[in-house]
Scaffold this motif. Structure first.
Motif, PDB file in Angstrom:
ATOM      1  N   LEU A 190     -31.197 -14.156 -73.341  1.00 27.31           N
ATOM      2  CA  LEU A 190     -30.586 -14.957 -74.496  1.00 27.31           C
ATOM      3  C   LEU A 190     -29.185 -14.776 -74.356  1.00 27.31           C
ATOM      4  O   LEU A 190     -28.543 -15.802 -74.347  1.00 27.31           O
ATOM      5  CB  LEU A 190     -31.425 -14.667 -75.608  1.00 27.31           C
ATOM      6  N   LEU A 191     -28.882 -13.719 -74.827  1.00 31.22           N
ATOM      7  CA  LEU A 191     -27.035 -13.760 -74.363  1.00 31.22           C
ATOM      8  C   LEU A 191     -26.734 -13.626 -73.210  1.00 31.22           C
ATOM      9  O   LEU A 191     -25.325 -14.763 -73.334  1.00 31.22           O
ATOM     10  CB  LEU A 191     -26.842 -12.281 -74.170  1.00 31.22           C
ATOM     11  N   HIS A 294     -50.158 -17.567 -67.879  1.00 30.38           N
ATOM     12  CA  HIS A 294     -50.881 -16.353 -68.161  1.00 30.38           C
ATOM     13  C   HIS A 294     -49.929 -15.650 -69.520  1.00 30.38           C
ATOM     14  O   HIS A 294     -48.666 -16.218 -69.380  1.00 30.38           O
ATOM     15  CB  HIS A 294     -50.222 -15.096 -67.096  1.00 30.38           C
ATOM     16  N   SER A 295     -50.251 -15.498 -70.535  1.00 23.32           N
ATOM     17  CA  SER A 295     -49.191 -15.266 -72.038  1.00 23.32           C
ATOM     18  C   SER A 295     -48.747 -14.211 -71.675  1.00 23.32           C
ATOM     19  O   SER A 295     -47.204 -14.755 -71.919  1.00 23.32           O
ATOM     20  CB  SER A 295     -50.023 -14.680 -73.071  1.00 23.32           C
ATOM     21  N   SER A 296     -48.059 -13.454 -70.919  1.00 23.38           N
ATOM     22  CA  SER A 296     -47.438 -12.838 -70.712  1.00 23.38           C
ATOM     23  C   SER A 296     -45.972 -12.527 -69.841  1.00 23.38           C
ATOM     24  O   SER A 296     -45.078 -12.968 -70.472  1.00 23.38           O
ATOM     25  CB  SER A 296     -47.387 -11.224 -69.601  1.00 23.38           C
ATOM     26  N   TYR A 297     -46.462 -13.845 -69.144  1.00 24.32           N
ATOM     27  CA  TYR A 297     -45.291 -14.504 -67.801  1.00 24.32           C
ATOM     28  C   TYR A 297     -44.614 -15.638 -69.482  1.00 24.32           C
ATOM     29  O   TYR A 297     -43.327 -15.842 -68.912  1.00 24.32           O
ATOM     30  CB  TYR A 297     -46.231 -15.575 -67.120  1.00 24.32           C
ATOM     31  N   ALA A 301     -40.576 -14.818 -69.657  1.00 29.75           N
ATOM     32  CA  ALA A 301     -39.907 -16.047 -68.570  1.00 29.75           C
ATOM     33  C   ALA A 301     -39.020 -17.044 -69.105  1.00 29.75           C
ATOM     34  O   ALA A 301     -38.474 -17.815 -68.188  1.00 29.75           O
ATOM     35  CB  ALA A 301     -40.846 -15.868 -67.665  1.00 29.75           C
ATOM     36  N   GLU A 302     -39.748 -18.055 -69.810  1.00 28.52           N
ATOM     37  CA  GLU A 302     -39.590 -18.922 -70.302  1.00 28.52           C
ATOM     38  C   GLU A 302     -37.354 -18.931 -70.357  1.00 28.52           C
ATOM     39  O   GLU A 302     -36.393 -19.626 -70.134  1.00 28.52           O
ATOM     40  CB  GLU A 302     -39.372 -19.902 -72.287  1.00 28.52           C
ATOM     41  N   SER A 306     -35.057 -20.663 -67.809  1.00 21.37           N
ATOM     42  CA  SER A 306     -33.886 -22.034 -69.126  1.00 21.37           C
ATOM     43  C   SER A 306     -32.767 -21.764 -67.921  1.00 21.37           C
ATOM     44  O   SER A 306     -31.722 -22.416 -67.282  1.00 21.37           O
ATOM     45  CB  SER A 306     -34.040 -21.847 -70.069  1.00 21.37           C
ATOM     46  N   ALA A 307     -32.392 -20.357 -67.696  1.00 21.52           N
ATOM     47  CA  ALA A 307     -31.089 -20.115 -67.615  1.00 21.52           C
ATOM     48  C   ALA A 307     -30.526 -20.642 -65.813  1.00 21.52           C
ATOM     49  O   ALA A 307     -29.693 -21.447 -65.286  1.00 21.52           O
ATOM     50  CB  ALA A 307     -30.410 -18.276 -67.438  1.00 21.52           C
TER      51      ALA A 307
END
Length: 335
Positions: A190-191, A294-297, A301-302, A306-307
């Motif tokens: 995020l940073l 898969h829920s973990s991904y 990973a979003e 996005s980056a």
């Protein structure tokens, strides 16, 4: 207070005053005395020539005054069009145009509306910039402030791990440690995305040897994949390559993000395939994990994706994702 006037009403009044009024006055003054002493046949001829001359004068005056009016109108509209075209070519807001303060017509009203639109757009951009700056500052502060409680939690989890407890308790501590690590990674992503979109990491494109860049990135990650016992299947031609006008640092970060996602979310597949297709000018990264559904991904990973997509778009590249329960494949190529 501005007084409004009609441009076309002014045009019609001008036509009446300067075309029809002088001939009418001229006729009224000339008719009583202009043809005295002339026989009837010559009178009719003189009246015919007079009417013909008068009609010619009216037609010529009509075209001259109309041409002058529309020439002036065209100049005013052209000036407004030049201002709009300048803003379209320079991708910036144009400067306001001058508008009379006393009396305005339809063109001046159009200019006033144009100036008002510019002011509204400038205010909107200023608010958007301030909100974006505030959001970036907030995310950066939160990412920094949350590291302290995460470090404290990890310290307590490490201390509890040294205590004697049941197998279920050990499993809970292990899951807690993994969760803390995942939250820390999300904060880093995020940073990084915030810094990237705020322009603090500028885009610097150069002609980049893609084959050499991918080989260097694979060499850097190979020990990590080997430690996790992940089979590394690579197809990187050494004698052939292709070039992209890209930022090497950004493209390396995109590959790092893909490799990191394999370690985080597809390590159980124990397989990673890296291909550089010189003919199609593509980079292919594939795994045999549970897939992006898969829920973990999805939970982890979003932000990184996005980056990566943001950087690829800036470099005029794109990433096509294909995912199912047998794994995920990412193809990077020209947009």
């Amino acid at each position: 207070m501005k007084k409004t006037r009609s441009l076309f009403r002014h045009f019609l009044i001008g036509h009446f005053l300067f075309i029809f009024f002088p001939p009418i006055v001229f006729i009224s003054l000339l008719m009583p005395v202009g043809f005295s002493g002339i026989n009837e046949e010559n009178l009719i001829l003189h009246q015919f020539y007079f009417i013909l001359l008068l009609l010619g004068f009216i037609i010529v005056a009509f075209f001259v005054i109309s041409w002058l009016f529309f020439l002036r109108l065209r100049k005013r509209l052209t000036r407004l069009q030049e201002v709009m075209s300048f803003s379209a070519t320079t991708n910036s807001f144009p400067k306001p145009i001058s508008v009379p303060m006393d009396r305005v017509d339809e063109i001046d009203q159009l200019g006033s509306s144009f100036n008002w639109m510019i002011q509204q757009l400038e205010d909107s951009r200023k608010r958007e910039y301030e909100e974006e700056l505030l959001r970036h500052r907030l995310i950066a502060n939160l990412s920094h402030d949350l590291r302290t409680p995460l470090t404290i939690l990890r310290g307590h989890a490490t201390r509890l791990n040294k205590e004697s407890m049941s197998l279920e308790g050990q499993n809970s501590l292990t899951e807690m440690d993994h969760t803390i690590t995942r939250v820390g990674d999300l904060m880093d992503d995020l940073l990084s995305y915030t810094i990237l979109t705020s322009g603090k990491d500028p885009f610097q494109p150069i002609s980049t040897d893609i084959g050499r860049l991918v080989r260097a990135s694979v060499a850097a990650w190979y020990p990590v994949f080997e430690e996790k016992e992940i089979q590394f299947d690579i197809d990187l031609p050494t004698e052939q390559t292709f070039y992209w006008e890209a930022d090497p640092k950004w493209l390396t970060r995109v590959l790092d993000n893909l490799f990191q996602n394999i370690l985080r979310h597809a390590a159980e597949g124990k397989y990673a395939n890296i291909v550089v297709d010189v003919e199609k000018e593509q980079i292919i990264v594939a795994d045999r994990g549970p897939g992006m559904d898969h829920s973990s991904y999805e939970s982890g990973a979003e932000i990184g994706l996005s980056a990566s997509n943001y950087m690829l778009k800036k470099m005029r590249l794109k990433a096509d994702y294909a995912s199912n329960e047998n794994g995920t494949s990412v193809v990077i190529g020209r947009a």
